[in-house]
Every structure is written in C-alpha cells, then in structure tokens.
Design a protein around this motif. Sequence first.
Motif, PDB file in Angstrom:
ATOM      1  N   PRO A 112       0.770  -1.136   0.002  1.00 12.71           N
ATOM      2  CA  PRO A 112      -0.019  -0.113  -0.065  1.00 12.71           C
ATOM      3  C   PRO A 112       0.729   1.091  -0.228  1.00 12.71           C
ATOM      4  O   PRO A 112       0.661   2.440  -0.516  1.00 12.71           O
ATOM      5  CB  PRO A 112      -0.800  -0.122   1.388  1.00 12.71           C
ATOM      6  CG  PRO A 112      -0.937  -1.607   1.484  1.00 12.71           C
ATOM      7  CD  PRO A 112       0.254  -2.300   1.032  1.00 12.71           C
ATOM      8  N   GLN A 113       1.961   1.263   0.623  1.00 15.59           N
ATOM      9  CA  GLN A 113       2.826   2.348   1.014  1.00 15.59           C
ATOM     10  C   GLN A 113       3.575   2.935  -0.662  1.00 15.59           C
ATOM     11  O   GLN A 113       3.472   4.323  -0.915  1.00 15.59           O
ATOM     12  CB  GLN A 113       3.886   2.110   1.807  1.00 15.59           C
ATOM     13  CG  GLN A 113       3.522   2.195   3.239  1.00 15.59           C
ATOM     14  CD  GLN A 113       2.842   0.752   3.764  1.00 15.59           C
ATOM     15  OE1 GLN A 113       2.776  -0.111   2.763  1.00 15.59           O
ATOM     16  NE2 GLN A 113       2.408   0.681   4.933  1.00 15.59           N
ATOM     17  N   GLY A 117       0.382   9.339  -3.313  1.00 14.02           N
ATOM     18  CA  GLY A 117       0.220  10.090  -4.409  1.00 14.02           C
ATOM     19  C   GLY A 117      -0.518   9.752  -5.669  1.00 14.02           C
ATOM     20  O   GLY A 117      -0.740  10.433  -6.376  1.00 14.02           O
ATOM     21  N   LYS A 118      -0.832   8.316  -5.372  1.00 10.78           N
ATOM     22  CA  LYS A 118      -1.588   7.734  -6.642  1.00 10.78           C
ATOM     23  C   LYS A 118      -3.195   7.703  -6.495  1.00 10.78           C
ATOM     24  O   LYS A 118      -3.795   8.163  -5.700  1.00 10.78           O
ATOM     25  CB  LYS A 118      -1.062   6.411  -6.860  1.00 10.78           C
ATOM     26  CG  LYS A 118       0.477   6.190  -6.850  1.00 10.78           C
ATOM     27  CD  LYS A 118       1.079   6.856  -8.036  1.00 10.78           C
ATOM     28  CE  LYS A 118       2.430   6.752  -8.352  1.00 10.78           C
ATOM     29  NZ  LYS A 118       3.113   7.457  -9.488  1.00 10.78           N
ATOM     30  N   ARG A 119      -3.636   7.420  -7.509  1.00  7.02           N
ATOM     31  CA  ARG A 119      -5.109   7.220  -7.980  1.00  7.02           C
ATOM     32  C   ARG A 119      -5.831   5.852  -7.670  1.00  7.02           C
ATOM     33  O   ARG A 119      -5.271   5.056  -8.104  1.00  7.02           O
ATOM     34  CB  ARG A 119      -5.419   7.632  -9.191  1.00  7.02           C
ATOM     35  CG  ARG A 119      -6.817   8.288  -9.690  1.00  7.02           C
ATOM     36  CD  ARG A 119      -7.274   8.504 -10.946  1.00  7.02           C
ATOM     37  NE  ARG A 119      -6.064   9.444 -11.494  1.00  7.02           N
ATOM     38  CZ  ARG A 119      -6.565  10.670 -11.767  1.00  7.02           C
ATOM     39  NH1 ARG A 119      -7.701  10.990 -11.357  1.00  7.02           N
ATOM     40  NH2 ARG A 119      -5.616  11.651 -12.115  1.00  7.02           N
ATOM     41  N   GLU A 133      -5.739   6.521   5.249  1.00  8.77           N
ATOM     42  CA  GLU A 133      -5.814   7.329   6.278  1.00  8.77           C
ATOM     43  C   GLU A 133      -5.199   6.761   7.517  1.00  8.77           C
ATOM     44  O   GLU A 133      -4.117   7.163   8.163  1.00  8.77           O
ATOM     45  CB  GLU A 133      -6.795   8.364   6.918  1.00  8.77           C
ATOM     46  CG  GLU A 133      -7.469   9.329   5.685  1.00  8.77           C
ATOM     47  CD  GLU A 133      -8.802  10.021   5.847  1.00  8.77           C
ATOM     48  OE1 GLU A 133      -9.346   9.269   6.807  1.00  8.77           O
ATOM     49  OE2 GLU A 133      -9.155  10.759   5.325  1.00  8.77           O
ATOM     50  N   LYS A 134      -5.555   5.532   7.919  1.00 10.50           N
ATOM     51  CA  LYS A 134      -5.265   4.877   8.909  1.00 10.50           C
ATOM     52  C   LYS A 134      -3.761   4.155   8.826  1.00 10.50           C
ATOM     53  O   LYS A 134      -2.847   4.391   9.679  1.00 10.50           O
ATOM     54  CB  LYS A 134      -6.191   3.417   9.194  1.00 10.50           C
ATOM     55  CG  LYS A 134      -5.573   2.784  10.396  1.00 10.50           C
ATOM     56  CD  LYS A 134      -6.729   1.551  10.493  1.00 10.50           C
ATOM     57  CE  LYS A 134      -6.209   0.682  11.794  1.00 10.50           C
ATOM     58  NZ  LYS A 134      -7.362  -0.397  12.096  1.00 10.50           N
ATOM     59  N   LEU A 135      -3.463   4.100   7.391  1.00  9.70           N
ATOM     60  CA  LEU A 135      -1.971   3.676   7.190  1.00  9.70           C
ATOM     61  C   LEU A 135      -1.032   5.009   6.869  1.00  9.70           C
ATOM     62  O   LEU A 135       0.231   4.863   6.885  1.00  9.70           O
ATOM     63  CB  LEU A 135      -1.972   2.882   5.986  1.00  9.70           C
ATOM     64  CG  LEU A 135      -2.467   1.388   6.259  1.00  9.70           C
ATOM     65  CD1 LEU A 135      -2.658   0.854   4.631  1.00  9.70           C
ATOM     66  CD2 LEU A 135      -1.805   0.623   6.906  1.00  9.70           C
ATOM     67  N   GLY A 136      -1.527   6.230   7.048  1.00  8.72           N
ATOM     68  CA  GLY A 136      -0.953   7.366   6.874  1.00  8.72           C
ATOM     69  C   GLY A 136      -0.366   7.586   5.386  1.00  8.72           C
ATOM     70  O   GLY A 136       0.752   8.295   5.126  1.00  8.72           O
ATOM     71  N   ILE A 137      -1.233   6.995   4.469  1.00 12.67           N
ATOM     72  CA  ILE A 137      -0.829   7.300   2.952  1.00 12.67           C
ATOM     73  C   ILE A 137      -1.787   8.120   2.175  1.00 12.67           C
ATOM     74  O   ILE A 137      -2.843   7.657   2.130  1.00 12.67           O
ATOM     75  CB  ILE A 137      -0.763   5.680   2.219  1.00 12.67           C
ATOM     76  CG1 ILE A 137       0.115   4.807   3.125  1.00 12.67           C
ATOM     77  CG2 ILE A 137      -0.461   5.782   0.852  1.00 12.67           C
ATOM     78  CD1 ILE A 137      -0.099   3.357   2.816  1.00 12.67           C
ATOM     79  N   PRO A 138      -1.128   8.964   1.593  1.00 11.93           N
ATOM     80  CA  PRO A 138      -1.987  10.023   1.066  1.00 11.93           C
ATOM     81  C   PRO A 138      -2.405   9.518  -0.438  1.00 11.93           C
ATOM     82  O   PRO A 138      -1.217   9.162  -1.282  1.00 11.93           O
ATOM     83  CB  PRO A 138      -1.167  11.397   0.786  1.00 11.93           C
ATOM     84  CG  PRO A 138       0.296  10.741   0.873  1.00 11.93           C
ATOM     85  CD  PRO A 138       0.244   9.612   1.795  1.00 11.93           C
ATOM     86  N   VAL A 139      -3.557   9.094  -0.863  1.00  4.57           N
ATOM     87  CA  VAL A 139      -3.822   8.790  -2.212  1.00  4.57           C
ATOM     88  C   VAL A 139      -4.983   9.614  -2.523  1.00  4.57           C
ATOM     89  O   VAL A 139      -5.698  10.389  -1.598  1.00  4.57           O
ATOM     90  CB  VAL A 139      -4.194   7.448  -2.114  1.00  4.57           C
ATOM     91  CG1 VAL A 139      -3.052   6.627  -1.619  1.00  4.57           C
ATOM     92  CG2 VAL A 139      -5.410   7.016  -1.164  1.00  4.57           C
ATOM     93  N   LYS A 140      -5.386   9.546  -3.565  1.00  5.99           N
ATOM     94  CA  LYS A 140      -6.789  10.070  -4.339  1.00  5.99           C
ATOM     95  C   LYS A 140      -7.629   8.924  -4.348  1.00  5.99           C
ATOM     96  O   LYS A 140      -7.599   8.182  -5.689  1.00  5.99           O
ATOM     97  CB  LYS A 140      -6.591  11.042  -5.617  1.00  5.99           C
ATOM     98  CG  LYS A 140      -7.697  11.791  -6.292  1.00  5.99           C
ATOM     99  CD  LYS A 140      -7.252  12.559  -7.371  1.00  5.99           C
ATOM    100  CE  LYS A 140      -8.581  13.225  -7.879  1.00  5.99           C
ATOM    101  NZ  LYS A 140      -8.324  14.364  -9.170  1.00  5.99           N
ATOM    102  N   GLY A 155      -5.778   2.459 -17.578  1.00  9.63           N
ATOM    103  CA  GLY A 155      -4.912   3.476 -17.078  1.00  9.63           C
ATOM    104  C   GLY A 155      -5.687   4.632 -16.445  1.00  9.63           C
ATOM    105  O   GLY A 155      -5.246   5.676 -16.389  1.00  9.63           O
ATOM    106  N   LEU A 156      -7.033   4.410 -16.180  1.00 12.81           N
ATOM    107  CA  LEU A 156      -7.522   5.207 -15.553  1.00 12.81           C
ATOM    108  C   LEU A 156      -7.579   5.428 -13.939  1.00 12.81           C
ATOM    109  O   LEU A 156      -7.908   6.446 -13.149  1.00 12.81           O
ATOM    110  CB  LEU A 156      -9.202   4.903 -15.764  1.00 12.81           C
ATOM    111  CG  LEU A 156      -9.699   4.811 -17.126  1.00 12.81           C
ATOM    112  CD1 LEU A 156     -11.196   4.744 -17.125  1.00 12.81           C
ATOM    113  CD2 LEU A 156      -9.502   6.600 -17.662  1.00 12.81           C
ATOM    114  N   ALA A 157      -6.605   4.497 -13.379  1.00  6.07           N
ATOM    115  CA  ALA A 157      -6.368   4.372 -12.046  1.00  6.07           C
ATOM    116  C   ALA A 157      -5.215   3.551 -11.690  1.00  6.07           C
ATOM    117  O   ALA A 157      -4.666   2.940 -12.615  1.00  6.07           O
ATOM    118  CB  ALA A 157      -7.660   3.833 -10.876  1.00  6.07           C
TER     119      ALA A 157
END
Length: 292
Positions: A112-113, A117-119, A133-140, A155-157
Amino acid sequence: MADILKVGIPKGSLEEPTLALFAKSGWKISMRHRNYFPEVNDDELTVRLCRPQEVPHYVGDGVLDVGLTGKDWILESQKDVHVVSDLVYSKSSNRPARWVLAVAGDSPFHKPQDLAGKRVATEIMGLTQRYFEKLGIPVKVEYSWGATEAKVVEGLADAIVEVTETGTTIKAHGLRIIDEVLLTNTQLIASKAAWADPWKRAKIEQINLLLQGALKAESLVGLKMNVPSSNLDAVLALVPALNSPTIAHLQDSRWISLEIVVSTSIVRDLLPKLVQAGAEGIIEYPLNKVLA
C-alpha cells in the motif's frame, strides 16, 4: 392497527439467496414483476426491496425496522444501527467476501505504501479513504461507477479496491492483490427504535433464530440406520453427532435404530465405513432448519 415489522431485502446479487433463505425459514416472499413491494405470507411483515447500499440508511433513519445487507455497506454508511447477527451467505458460497487492494500484475506497486500520491478507484470511497488514512498514506480516492477492475487496465487508476470471494475475477483481469482492506459478510440489522420496541424486537429475534437455523442446516444432513446390537460400539466410534446420537431399541432386540446429524462434508467417506461396521438400511435426508 396491528403491529407491522418493515423488512428490507437486498436487491441484486443477494436477492435470490436471501429469498431462498427466507423461504427455507418459513417466509415465502413473492416478487411481482417490476415491483419493489413483494408479498409475504406473514401479516405481521411488510417487505421492501432495496439496494444493499441503501439498507443501512433506511434502517438507520427508521424508514425500515430491520434489513439485510453487507457489513461493508454498514461501515460505509456510518449509520447508527443495531447489528442483530451475522448471516454468512452469498450468491455463490456461504463464506465471507473480501474487499481487496489490487494493482496491475506488472506494476511496480507491491505494498500500500507504494501508492502514495496515486489514484485509487472504488465503490466504497469512505472505507477506502479511512483505510489509507489509518496507514498514513496520501492517495486520491475516486468513485467507480462500475467495471472497477477495468480502471487499472485502461489506465484510469493506479489501483482499485474491489470485492471478491475467490480472487478469480481479479486475476482474470490481470490484476494482483497487494492487501486486504475488509472481510465482509451479510448482517441482519435493526433500527435502534425497533430494537427498543418489545413486540418488534421479539419478531426480529424470531426471524433471526429461523434464518440462522436454515443456514446451519445447509451444511448438515440427517442419517438414520439400523445397527446390530453387537456392532453398536463400532458404529458409534465412527459417528460424530451434533449432540448425541438418538438410539432406539427395535422389536427385534438384536437390532438398534440409530439417528444422527452430521456435516455434509464427511458423508461421502462416512457411509462406506458405516456399512463395513455393520449398519444397514441407511437413509440420508436433508434438513430444513437446525436450531441449537
């Protein structure tokens, strides 16, 4: 006015197995063509057909007294409902399903890490957002309106969070699972108001008891046989029973009638052993409900 319990039945993949489970439990729910208001053979119930995602909202808001839906949709809705019980069943098997984090088979992402910054595309946005959020990983996190597995392929995600029972569909789309987000199964839920009402609570508990009994019966069968008295100990050594075998003496004192309830998974191997141990006239029969 007579007391009425308002029940929500999940539409879609859970609809058919839910109707079958209710029928086995004693409630025949008859669907009408293009109608969301089925008939039921119980004057104390009214039934409504709803999408599983909607059931927690309707129950939480008191529009429905009780309903069946997935644990995933209950957590996604964050509605304050009373979980009466787990009812582990689905369209294809009686086992929990998994929401998994998956990426393309040839992608550089292995944990997951790596997705910072990925989608990520999914139908359960709230749960997915809270997971990262629980893992502290910023994603969209973006909502997927369907065909979620194809989002990565097209290629959409960069990754998806999707539900699976066996992982077969995930693999068939060339994807690779890198984590499990949630283990989910069907749950029977009630509104807080309905659960606090003595009549409604008793009716809900009746429904739960019989639904659980019908589910339990699906993995069990009854066996009835005649056994020579001299062979009884040898036969009893072979038969795991739900509680204790039922034994009755026949008119001919040389024979015993033995009745047991066993798991369907062992019957194939058990029957030849019973015959070898001296049992005769063995009858195998299905069970409708088992109330323990």
